[in-house]
Design a protein around this motif. Structure first.
Motif, short mmCIF file in Angstrom:
data_model
loop_
_atom_site.label_atom_id
_atom_site.label_comp_id
_atom_site.label_asym_id
_atom_site.label_seq_id
_atom_site.Cartn_x
_atom_site.Cartn_y
_atom_site.Cartn_z
N GLU A 235 -7.54 -3.84 -0.90
CA GLU A 235 -8.71 -4.45 -1.50
C GLU A 235 -9.61 -5.01 -0.40
OE1 GLU A 235 -7.88 -7.29 -4.54
OE2 GLU A 235 -6.16 -6.16 -5.32
N ASN B 54 -10.21 8.24 1.46
CA ASN B 54 -8.94 7.84 2.08
C ASN B 54 -9.12 7.21 3.45
OD1 ASN B 54 -7.17 8.72 -0.06
ND2 ASN B 54 -7.60 10.82 0.58
N TYR C 22 0.82 -1.21 0.00
CA TYR C 22 0.00 0.00 0.00
C TYR C 22 0.86 1.26 0.00
CZ TYR C 22 -2.97 -3.70 1.93
OH TYR C 22 -3.63 -4.89 2.15
N GLY C 23 2.14 1.15 -0.25
CA GLY C 23 3.04 2.28 -0.11
C GLY C 23 3.44 2.46 1.35
N TRP D 63 3.70 6.51 -2.75
CA TRP D 63 3.29 5.44 -3.66
C TRP D 63 2.12 4.64 -3.07
CZ3 TRP D 63 9.13 4.30 -3.97
CH2 TRP D 63 9.73 5.18 -4.88
N GLY D 64 1.14 5.36 -2.57
CA GLY D 64 0.01 4.70 -1.91
C GLY D 64 -0.90 3.95 -2.88
N LYS D 65 -1.36 2.81 -2.44
CA LYS D 65 -2.32 2.00 -3.19
C LYS D 65 -3.36 1.48 -2.21
CE LYS D 65 -2.82 -2.19 -5.97
NZ LYS D 65 -2.14 -3.41 -6.47
N MET D 66 -4.63 1.77 -2.47
CA MET D 66 -5.69 1.41 -1.54
C MET D 66 -5.80 -0.11 -1.39
SD MET D 66 -7.96 2.76 0.49
CE MET D 66 -7.90 4.46 -0.08
#
Length: 292
Positions: free
Chosen positions: A98, A214, A73-74, A93-96
């Motif tokens: 799942e 967020n 998720y970064g 480099w955030g990634k939500m």
């Protein structure tokens, strides 16, 4: 120069080094870089994690040791080992996450890590009614209840306070906790087992809310014994949806598990306390088979 003189000349530097004593500066420098490398690995790549509570049963038991990866998720302020950084907004480099991911989260204003499952994402309308999670107006799919035996040990005592009347014996005469499992399947097709004791508790009903941008809504799989996003910070919970930057990593797999009978003075117990069959267990929610 004679042979003896040559030998004395060669031996002189060695004698000088010995006379100067132990190279404390060099050793401390080596330890410093080693500690820095370990902290960097734990903060950026992965770290071990110990399960201290029963909130994620049946998938995770007290005594499980697992690996948490930091990079999916970064990185944010909670990624740093020992939470050395002050709270700050945003991620690199955030990634939500799942739906269905098992994650490590730190409640706002705390340095304690919780491990829970991602149920709701930003923009979802989520509520819990009679123990059933409702996402965007649709109840999460639940399979019929099935009774499954969990072996009783020191780390899984099946006490009457939390699991009234569930301790019994299996066919071989061993003590087990006969738990009611309910398999849930989220809208993205990922499924996992939960424990639903069927008790009418406060957490069985949670008023509808829209998850803010967020933020993610987290719940424990042991639904009647989990302090999660359904509970306030004062109640020991996560205080509602958790800010994205407070997610510290994703749980990957179990490395080994201990039943609580380890005695440091008895080396035999270091091995006899191991729970068989748990090492290597993936913590990723199962994907539903695709239709053909």
């Amino acid at each position: 120069m004679s042979v003896s003189e040559q030998s004395e000349a060669i031996a002189a530097p060695e004698q000088k080094a010995t006379a100067e004593g132990f190279d404390w500066k060099g050793e401390l420098k080596g330890v410093f870089w080693l500690v820095l490398a370990v902290l960097g690995f734990h903060s950026l790549i992965a770290k071990p994690f110990y399960i201290p509570s029963e909130s994620m049963m049946p998938g995770l038991l007290v005594g499980d040791r697992l690996v948490v990866s930091k990079y999916p998720y970064g990185w944010s302020f909670v990624s740093m080992t020992f939470h050395l950084l002050p709270p700050m907004k945003g991620r690199i480099w955030g990634k939500m996450p799942e739906r269905g991911d098992v994650v490590i989260a730190t409640p706002p204003g705390s340095k304690q890590d919780y491990i829970k499952r991602v149920i709701g994402l930003p923009g979802d309308r989520l509520e819990v009614r009679n123990g059933v999670v409702i996402l965007n107006g649709t109840p999460v799919k639940r399979d019929p209840v099935k009774m499954v035996d969990i072996p009783v040990d020191m780390n899984a005592p099946c006490d009457d306070l939390h699991y009234p009347g569930l301790m019994t014996e299996d066919a071989s005469g061993k003590l087990v906790c006969r738990m009611p499992f309910v398999r849930e399947t989220l809208p993205n097709g990922r499924s996992y087992d939960t424990i639903d004791l069927g008790l009418k508790l406060e957490a069985d009903d949670f008023p509808a809310l829209v998850i803010p941008d967020n933020h993610v809504f987290l719940m424990g799989d042991n639904r009647d014994n989990s302090a999660d996003s359904r509970f306030s910070l004062d109640q020991g919970g996560l205080g509602g949806p958790v800010p994205f930057e407070n997610i510290g990593g994703r749980a990957e797999f179990i490395t080994f598990s201990l039943d609580g009978s380890t005695n440091l003075l008895n080396p035999i117990s270091w091995f006899s306390a191991m729970r068989g069959g748990r090492a290597g267990t993936s913590l990723h929610a199962a994907e539903a088979p695709k239709e053909r």
